[in-house]
Write an enzyme that holds these catalytic residues in place. Structure first.
Site, short mmCIF file in Angstrom:
data_model
loop_
_atom_site.label_atom_id
_atom_site.label_comp_id
_atom_site.label_asym_id
_atom_site.label_seq_id
_atom_site.Cartn_x
_atom_site.Cartn_y
_atom_site.Cartn_z
N GLY A 156 15.57 -29.43 11.68
CA GLY A 156 16.59 -28.75 10.88
C GLY A 156 17.41 -27.88 11.82
O GLY A 156 17.54 -28.19 13.01
N ILE A 158 16.91 -24.83 13.21
CA ILE A 158 16.25 -24.21 14.36
C ILE A 158 15.71 -25.27 15.33
O ILE A 158 15.87 -25.16 16.54
CB ILE A 158 15.14 -23.24 13.91
CG1 ILE A 158 15.75 -22.11 13.05
CG2 ILE A 158 14.41 -22.64 15.11
CD1 ILE A 158 14.72 -21.19 12.37
N THR A 235 6.73 -21.34 16.26
CA THR A 235 7.55 -20.21 15.78
C THR A 235 7.90 -20.44 14.31
O THR A 235 8.81 -19.80 13.78
CB THR A 235 8.86 -20.07 16.59
OG1 THR A 235 9.53 -21.33 16.59
CG2 THR A 235 8.61 -19.62 18.01
N ARG A 237 5.58 -21.47 10.89
CA ARG A 237 4.65 -20.72 10.03
C ARG A 237 3.23 -21.05 10.47
O ARG A 237 2.93 -22.21 10.81
CB ARG A 237 4.83 -21.10 8.56
CG ARG A 237 6.06 -20.49 7.89
CD ARG A 237 5.95 -18.97 7.74
NE ARG A 237 7.10 -18.38 7.09
CZ ARG A 237 8.18 -17.87 7.71
NH1 ARG A 237 8.26 -17.89 9.03
NH2 ARG A 237 9.16 -17.33 7.01
N GLU A 266 -1.51 -13.91 8.80
CA GLU A 266 -0.86 -12.74 9.42
C GLU A 266 -1.12 -11.46 8.63
O GLU A 266 -1.07 -11.50 7.40
CB GLU A 266 0.67 -12.97 9.44
CG GLU A 266 1.10 -13.84 10.56
CD GLU A 266 2.62 -14.07 10.58
OE1 GLU A 266 3.00 -15.15 11.03
OE2 GLU A 266 3.38 -13.18 10.16
N HIS A 284 5.32 -12.36 15.41
CA HIS A 284 6.32 -12.91 14.48
C HIS A 284 7.69 -12.27 14.72
O HIS A 284 8.28 -11.66 13.81
CB HIS A 284 5.87 -12.75 13.02
CG HIS A 284 6.53 -13.74 12.11
ND1 HIS A 284 5.96 -14.24 10.97
CD2 HIS A 284 7.77 -14.32 12.18
CE1 HIS A 284 6.79 -15.08 10.36
NE2 HIS A 284 7.90 -15.14 11.09
N GLY A 286 10.38 -14.03 16.07
CA GLY A 286 11.34 -15.09 16.34
C GLY A 286 12.78 -14.65 16.16
O GLY A 286 13.65 -15.00 16.96
C1 DGY Z 1 12.16 -16.29 8.91
O1 DGY Z 1 13.26 -15.77 8.69
O2 DGY Z 1 11.61 -17.05 8.14
C2 DGY Z 1 11.53 -15.95 10.21
O3 DGY Z 1 10.23 -16.33 10.26
C3 DGY Z 1 11.74 -14.47 10.50
O4 DGY Z 1 11.56 -14.22 11.86
#
Ligand code: DGY
Length: 318
Positions: A156, A158, A235, A237, A266, A284, A286
């Site tokens: 997607g 990212i 990065t 889930r 988490e 977390h 990212g």
């Molecule tokens: C999100 O926006 O889903 C990311 O995990 C946040 O860093």
């Protein structure tokens, strides 16, 4: 009657300012830690909008404690913390913050990849402890990145941004899932099945959302398919990976290493994870650049205001 918005956490300034000058009644939990579920239910009793974070559990009982609720606005792109089906059945809008965190998150995935492949945290600790007493031919040997095979699970926004950044490293790029014409055209990437990707990649990076079908997508069986020299980057889930199986695969060197920004439970870590030398851990973060977090906060507030004002909101998932 004036509508009321509950904000579950202190947000970066751009979001706070927008909310405080919105003209709506507000109730802000102005802290960095989430409220426990019971306290959260108490706070939302009379609100029309909730602006929340990815670690606020917005489940059926929370929504049902808020009979006037019209919108849940998550300051995150992922929304697995929200019971989407129940929101839909209650006709509550759900919004997220897509797009603005794409590049920042892709950059952290690369930072983890470099950190684990070239043993940056270990090297840093080594120098700080005064252990660097001279150049040694065998010191801190890691893996090259150039000319290796990169496997991208989920292309997607990212995943695509992450894969495109491989351009300077002359990598063979494999990806699974739907065809991605941008990656095919720009990188000559190959769309392959998951098993081929696992078997042939030197670096595997996860960019898929957490939904039932992705739960423990990678576990004991999948780690056994990977090369002993392979690295996993997550990065996305935490629950996409069976973390206990990952700890075992890292401990026995079934795979060479991992770079993790997200965890199954988490902020708890699976026992054994933090004692491993071949894993790099971040909390977390990212999307944690100053400008991206500002933009996310502003977008989350704006999404909520748009829905409550009956205006168009482009970021609705429900
Ligand atoms: C999100 O926006 O889903 C990311 O995990 C946040 O860093």
């Amino acid at each position: 009657m004036q509508k009321k918005i509950f904000l579950s956490r202190r947000l970066p300034r751009a979001g706070m300012d927008l909310l405080k000058t919105s003209g709506f009644l507000t109730d802000i939990h102005e802290h960095d830690d989430p409220l426990p579920p019971k306290a959260l239910r108490e706070r939302v009793k009379d609100v029309h909008g909730i602006i929340c974070l990815l670690d606020d559990r917005i489940d059926r009982s929370l929504m049902d404690a808020a009979p006037k609720l019209e919108v849940i606005s998550n300051s995150a792109v992922g929304f697995n913390n929200i019971d989407i089906d129940h929101a839909r059945s209650r006709n509550i809008a759900v919004c997220n913050t897509p797009g603005i965190l794409t590049e920042t998150t892709a950059e952290l995935a690369w930072a983890l990849l470099f950190a684990v492949a070239r043993r940056i945290p270990e090297s840093d600790a080594y120098v700080r402890k005064g252990k660097f007493t001279g150049w040694k031919p065998m010191l801190m040997l890691g893996s090259d990145i150039h000319d290796k095979t990169l496997g991208v699970i989920g292309t997607g926004r990212i995943g695509t941004a992450f894969a495109l950044r491989s351009k300077g490293f002359n990598m063979r790029v494999l990806y699974s899932g739907k065809p991605n014409p941008v990656l095919d055209r720009e990188l000559g990437a190959e769309n392959v099945g998951l098993e081929t990707l696992l078997r042939e990649s030197d670096f595997i990076s996860l960019h898929i959302p957490m939904r039932k079908s992705n739960y423990h997508l990678l576990g004991k069986k999948e780690f056994a398919l990977m090369k002993n020299s392979a690295y996993l980057i997550n990065t996305a889930r935490g629950a996409v990976v069976d973390e206990a199986a990952l700890v075992e695969a890292l401990r026995t060197r079934e795979i060479a290493g991992a770079g993790l920004d997200v965890y199954e439970d988490e902020p708890e870590l699976t026992p054994g994870l933090k004692g491993l030398p071949n894993v790099v851990l971040t909390p977390h973060t990212g999307s944690a650049s100053t400008s991206t977090r500002d933009a996310m906060a502003a977008m989350a507030v704006e999404n909520c205001l748009n829905v409550l004002r009956g205006e168009k909101c482009g970021n609705r998932v429900v």
